[in-house]
Design a protein around this motif. Structure first.
Motif, PDB file in Angstrom:
ATOM      1  N   THR A 154       2.495  10.244  -0.189  1.00 60.20           N
ATOM      2  CA  THR A 154       3.868  10.709  -0.410  1.00 60.20           C
ATOM      3  C   THR A 154       4.716   9.564  -0.974  1.00 60.20           C
ATOM      4  O   THR A 154       5.872   9.400  -0.617  1.00 60.20           O
ATOM      5  N   GLU A 155       4.128   8.787  -1.863  1.00 58.38           N
ATOM      6  CA  GLU A 155       4.821   7.620  -2.398  1.00 58.38           C
ATOM      7  C   GLU A 155       6.032   8.003  -3.245  1.00 58.38           C
ATOM      8  O   GLU A 155       6.078   9.063  -3.868  1.00 58.38           O
ATOM      9  N   ASN A 190       7.408   4.370   0.908  1.00 61.85           N
ATOM     10  CA  ASN A 190       6.687   5.369   1.694  1.00 61.85           C
ATOM     11  C   ASN A 190       7.640   6.069   2.658  1.00 61.85           C
ATOM     12  O   ASN A 190       8.761   5.609   2.906  1.00 61.85           O
ATOM     13  N   ILE A 226       8.399   6.173  -6.255  1.00 66.05           N
ATOM     14  CA  ILE A 226       8.407   5.059  -7.204  1.00 66.05           C
ATOM     15  C   ILE A 226       9.727   5.018  -7.966  1.00 66.05           C
ATOM     16  O   ILE A 226      10.238   6.046  -8.405  1.00 66.05           O
ATOM     17  N   GLY A 269       7.997   0.335  -4.797  1.00 62.47           N
ATOM     18  CA  GLY A 269       7.263   1.443  -4.203  1.00 62.47           C
ATOM     19  C   GLY A 269       7.721   1.681  -2.778  1.00 62.47           C
ATOM     20  O   GLY A 269       8.003   0.732  -2.033  1.00 62.47           O
ATOM     21  N   THR A 318       0.837  -1.190   0.000  1.00 64.07           N
ATOM     22  CA  THR A 318       0.000   0.000   0.000  1.00 64.07           C
ATOM     23  C   THR A 318       0.868   1.235   0.000  1.00 64.07           C
ATOM     24  O   THR A 318       1.713   1.400   0.876  1.00 64.07           O
ATOM     25  N   LEU A 319       0.664   2.090  -0.982  1.00 62.21           N
ATOM     26  CA  LEU A 319       1.465   3.302  -1.089  1.00 62.21           C
ATOM     27  C   LEU A 319       0.696   4.489  -0.527  1.00 62.21           C
ATOM     28  O   LEU A 319      -0.519   4.588  -0.661  1.00 62.21           O
ATOM     29  N   SER A 320       1.410   5.400   0.097  1.00 62.86           N
ATOM     30  CA  SER A 320       0.800   6.578   0.701  1.00 62.86           C
ATOM     31  C   SER A 320       0.740   7.725  -0.297  1.00 62.86           C
ATOM     32  O   SER A 320       1.190   7.601  -1.437  1.00 62.86           O
ATOM     33  N   SER A 327       6.670  -2.171  -1.517  1.00 62.60           N
ATOM     34  CA  SER A 327       6.012  -2.802  -2.656  1.00 62.60           C
ATOM     35  C   SER A 327       6.993  -3.084  -3.781  1.00 62.60           C
ATOM     36  O   SER A 327       7.923  -2.313  -4.008  1.00 62.60           O
TER      37      SER A 327
END
Length: 230
Positions: free
Chosen positions: A61-62, A198, A64, A196, A57-59, A109
């Protein structure tokens, strides 16, 4: 009757005792700074296009980092740029003995469990901002300096918090040796893989000036005491 030798001895002893008790408990203060800007860009210049990451689960403020092996999918190659406001730091802070700075990120992720990919952290050499028309170019990632491994292998490394020592980079920024153009997170090679993250942050360890001052006074006291004895 006033005795200067006893006075110096008393002062010196007191300062030394203060330094012994204070140094272990007030060595430094930790300052955690979050990015003022986070911008993910692809090769073709699209901002904030991250594609799909299959797990985790990305926030909001992710961060990548994603690569592709085929030229037809160049638009899915992603690098993320981060800016930090370090105006609260001074040259005396960053040049003090014991100063350190860590870049921290939570790896949450991965794109798949088939391909190996190292994710790197680099120091950006070109100016950019999150304003329209001033976004960073994807090419800034490969051109970044002081590149270091952030995650050695996206495929096999366990999810968790990863850190990179950026002490020298922060010192250079604050001392004015280099411009503060931020940091970039990106994949090392073109392969079908991505990651991913956070909670990006800088964790700065600033030595407490009060402790240093007390140690200095103690040393001065010892020096004066020896002179009086002579």
């Amino acid at each position: 009757m006033f005795n200067s030798k006893k006075l110096f001895t008393t002062i010196t002893t007191s300062l030394c005792l203060m330094s012994v008790f204070i140094v272990p408990s007030v060595q430094a203060s930790l300052i955690t700074t979050t990015p003022t800007s986070i911008v993910s860009v692809s090769v073709d210049g699209d901002a904030n296009f991250a594609g799909v990451v299959d797990s985790g689960t990305l926030s909001a403020t992710e961060v990548i980092a994603r690569e592709r092996a085929e030229l037809s999918q160049e638009s899915k190659r992603i690098a993320t740029f981060l800016n930090f406001d370090l105006s609260n730091l001074t040259a005396s802070n960053v040049n003090a003995s014991g100063f350190s700075a860590l870049f921290s990120l939570d790896f949450v992720s991965r794109l798949n469990d088939k391909n190996n990919l190292t994710v790197l952290l680099g120091q950006v050499e070109s100016a950019w901002s999150d304003a329209s028309g001033s976004l960073p170019l994807f090419e800034y990632a490969q051109a970044s300096s002081n590149q270091k491994d952030l995650v050695s292998n996206v495929k096999t490394d366990a999810f968790g918090t990863f850190t990179v020592d950026v002490t020298g980079i922060v010192q250079g920024w604050v001392n004015g040796v280099q411009d503060n153009n931020g940091l970039v997170v990106f994949g090392e090679s073109t392969v079908f893989q991505g990651a991913g993250f956070n909670n990006p942050s800088l964790i700065v360890n600033v030595p407490a000036p009060t402790t240093i001052a007390i140690l200095g006074l103690a040393l001065v006291g010892l020096s004066l005491s020896r002179r009086v004895k002579k």
